[in-house]
Design an enzyme around this catalytic site. Sequence first.
Site, short mmCIF file in Angstrom:
data_model
loop_
_atom_site.label_atom_id
_atom_site.label_comp_id
_atom_site.label_asym_id
_atom_site.label_seq_id
_atom_site.Cartn_x
_atom_site.Cartn_y
_atom_site.Cartn_z
N TYR A 1 3.32 9.81 -0.51
CA TYR A 1 4.01 8.96 0.59
C TYR A 1 5.18 9.23 0.24
O TYR A 1 6.50 9.40 0.92
CB TYR A 1 3.92 8.03 0.59
CG TYR A 1 2.72 7.67 1.11
CD1 TYR A 1 1.53 8.18 1.82
CD2 TYR A 1 2.41 5.98 1.68
CE1 TYR A 1 0.34 7.72 3.00
CE2 TYR A 1 0.77 5.64 1.97
CZ TYR A 1 0.15 6.22 2.19
OH TYR A 1 -1.38 6.51 3.15
N HIS B 1 -7.66 9.97 -1.79
CA HIS B 1 -7.01 9.29 -0.73
C HIS B 1 -7.75 10.15 0.96
O HIS B 1 -8.12 9.58 1.45
CB HIS B 1 -5.68 10.20 -1.66
CG HIS B 1 -5.13 10.01 0.29
ND1 HIS B 1 -3.35 9.41 0.21
CD2 HIS B 1 -4.97 9.47 1.38
CE1 HIS B 1 -2.57 9.58 1.07
NE2 HIS B 1 -3.36 9.19 2.06
N LYS C 1 -3.11 6.19 -4.16
CA LYS C 1 -3.68 6.97 -3.77
C LYS C 1 -2.98 8.05 -4.55
O LYS C 1 -2.50 8.11 -4.37
CB LYS C 1 -3.88 7.09 -2.24
CG LYS C 1 -3.92 6.00 -1.75
CD LYS C 1 -4.20 5.80 0.20
CE LYS C 1 -3.78 4.64 0.94
NZ LYS C 1 -2.09 4.45 0.62
N SER D 1 -3.58 2.01 9.98
CA SER D 1 -2.76 2.30 10.94
C SER D 1 -2.86 1.67 12.18
O SER D 1 -3.73 1.50 12.98
CB SER D 1 -3.55 3.87 11.34
OG SER D 1 -3.08 5.17 10.37
N ILE E 1 8.61 -6.27 10.21
CA ILE E 1 7.87 -6.39 9.32
C ILE E 1 7.55 -7.84 9.12
O ILE E 1 6.31 -8.93 9.53
CB ILE E 1 8.11 -6.24 8.28
CG1 ILE E 1 8.89 -4.94 8.30
CG2 ILE E 1 7.89 -6.95 6.44
CD1 ILE E 1 9.69 -4.38 6.95
N ASP F 1 1.20 -1.23 -0.04
CA ASP F 1 -0.18 -0.07 -0.42
C ASP F 1 0.74 1.44 -0.21
O ASP F 1 1.59 1.73 1.33
CB ASP F 1 -0.90 -0.07 0.96
CG ASP F 1 -1.59 1.17 1.42
OD1 ASP F 1 -3.51 0.87 0.51
OD2 ASP F 1 -1.48 2.15 2.41
N1 LIG Z 1 -5.25 6.25 3.94
C1 LIG Z 1 -5.41 7.07 4.63
O1 LIG Z 1 -5.52 8.61 4.81
C2 LIG Z 1 -4.23 6.37 5.74
C3 LIG Z 1 -3.73 6.95 6.06
C4 LIG Z 1 -2.37 6.53 7.63
C5 LIG Z 1 -1.95 4.60 7.30
N2 LIG Z 1 -2.48 4.12 5.65
C6 LIG Z 1 -2.00 3.42 5.61
O2 LIG Z 1 -1.37 1.95 6.53
C7 LIG Z 1 -0.15 2.14 6.68
C8 LIG Z 1 0.01 1.73 8.40
O3 LIG Z 1 -0.72 2.82 9.22
P1 LIG Z 1 0.54 3.75 9.65
O4 LIG Z 1 1.45 4.20 9.12
O5 LIG Z 1 -0.48 5.16 10.60
O6 LIG Z 1 1.18 2.76 11.43
P2 LIG Z 1 1.02 1.55 11.30
O7 LIG Z 1 0.79 0.25 10.94
O8 LIG Z 1 -0.37 1.87 12.87
O9 LIG Z 1 2.23 1.30 13.26
C9 LIG Z 1 2.98 1.91 12.34
C10 LIG Z 1 4.16 2.76 14.09
O10 LIG Z 1 4.52 0.89 14.41
C11 LIG Z 1 5.69 0.26 14.33
N3 LIG Z 1 5.44 -1.06 14.49
C12 LIG Z 1 5.60 -1.75 13.66
N4 LIG Z 1 5.03 -2.62 14.13
C13 LIG Z 1 5.69 -3.25 15.04
C14 LIG Z 1 6.13 -4.27 16.06
N5 LIG Z 1 5.81 -5.32 15.94
N6 LIG Z 1 6.33 -3.71 16.80
C15 LIG Z 1 6.57 -2.62 17.34
N7 LIG Z 1 6.75 -1.23 16.51
C16 LIG Z 1 6.12 -1.30 15.06
C17 LIG Z 1 6.17 1.43 13.66
O11 LIG Z 1 7.58 1.52 13.34
P3 LIG Z 1 8.95 1.25 12.78
O12 LIG Z 1 8.29 1.59 11.07
O13 LIG Z 1 10.06 1.92 13.03
O14 LIG Z 1 9.51 0.02 13.30
C18 LIG Z 1 5.37 2.36 13.29
O15 LIG Z 1 5.69 3.93 14.05
C19 LIG Z 1 0.11 3.31 5.90
O16 LIG Z 1 1.81 3.15 6.13
C20 LIG Z 1 -0.99 3.62 5.32
O17 LIG Z 1 -0.36 3.18 3.80
C21 LIG Z 1 -3.34 5.57 4.53
#
Ligand SMILES: NC(=O)c1ccc[n+]([C@@H]2O[C@H](COP(=O)([O-])OP(=O)(O)OC[C@H]3O[C@@H](n4cnc5c(N)ncnc54)[C@H](OP(=O)(O)O)[C@@H]3O)[C@@H](O)[C@H]2O)c1
Length: 284
Positions: A53, A111, A78, A198, A247, A48
Amino acid sequence: MKSLIDTYTLNNGIKIPIVGFGTWQTPDGAIAKVAVKSALSSGYRHIDTAEMYGNEKSIGAAIKESGVSRNSLFITSKLSNSAHSYEKATAAIEKSLKDLQVSSLDLFLIHWPNPKMFRDTDWEKHLQDTWRALEDSYKAGKLKAIGVSNFKKHHFDILKETQTVKPMVNQIRICPGDYNAQLIEYCKSEDILLEAYSPLGTGKIFTDETIKELAEKNNRTVAQICLRWSLQHGFLPLPKSIHEDRIEENSHLFDFDLSASDISTIDSLKGIVGYVSDPDTAEF
Ligand SMILES: NC(=O)c1ccc[n+]([C@@H]2O[C@H](COP(=O)([O-])OP(=O)(O)OC[C@H]3O[C@@H](n4cnc5c(N)ncnc54)[C@H](OP(=O)(O)O)[C@@H]3O)[C@@H](O)[C@H]2O)c1
């Protein structure tokens, strides 16, 4: 549900792997390339990204270098918030295809429904025109599925006035503590798949005591509990990490079940990671 490559079926018949690899805030360049290659090595087949980004080029390069065949991958991008018109959206789709080095995308999303720079008296028309651009690229075969993100019911109502293709996906924030039951029910009733962005509260979930206790009780990690909760609800979680070990950890979700009582404990958490921005008033 047995592995990362199990699929949900979208309302147009396209199959989508049930976990996607998130890349928001993954810096462009070497970090994005290593992260995507690690994800592919761990068995993720769904990536994704988004124009906003700023990492599509690195992701495209990492996919090419990985040697994983294009037809075994599901790639989502997006639309930029700055491209809410028919012409701009059409051009943005072409740019995403080029930057990702692909001839078609598996899924392309609007988006945000109502970005600040288009928040004028015509924003509904901008949204409809933008959707028409996605529909036309879909009909031309450049996008295998199309959908939206951060949409509330009233945004779907605006599309419905002119749409010829129904959205297949709504990507919204769904994580323990931020769960919009009414919107989720609406999307389910419309056969629109819910992608959970998230799913770890952008990293804020890791200090929550309730989830930590559930992790200990189930002999799993906090991340695994949150992602399993998402899957058992029928959502498609999109965990992001730039660390190889995390990951890999986030991919081990298929050798345990959360009990109904654990799920309802998580369902009852409120606001533990804050709430998502309102798409009609967000400052972007
Ligand atoms: N459509 C939208 O508007 C929108 C908005 C937000 C997000 N998204 C999508 O959803 C994805 C995920 O959401 P997000 O990026 O907000 O965050 P998330 O996946 O909820 O959390 C990521 C955070 O958690 C940490 N992390 C991940 N796995 C971990 C583990 N096993 N143990 C400890 N820490 C861990 C990561 O750190 P490190 O990376 O340092 O390991 C990062 O700081 C995005 O990357 C994007 O693709 C879409």
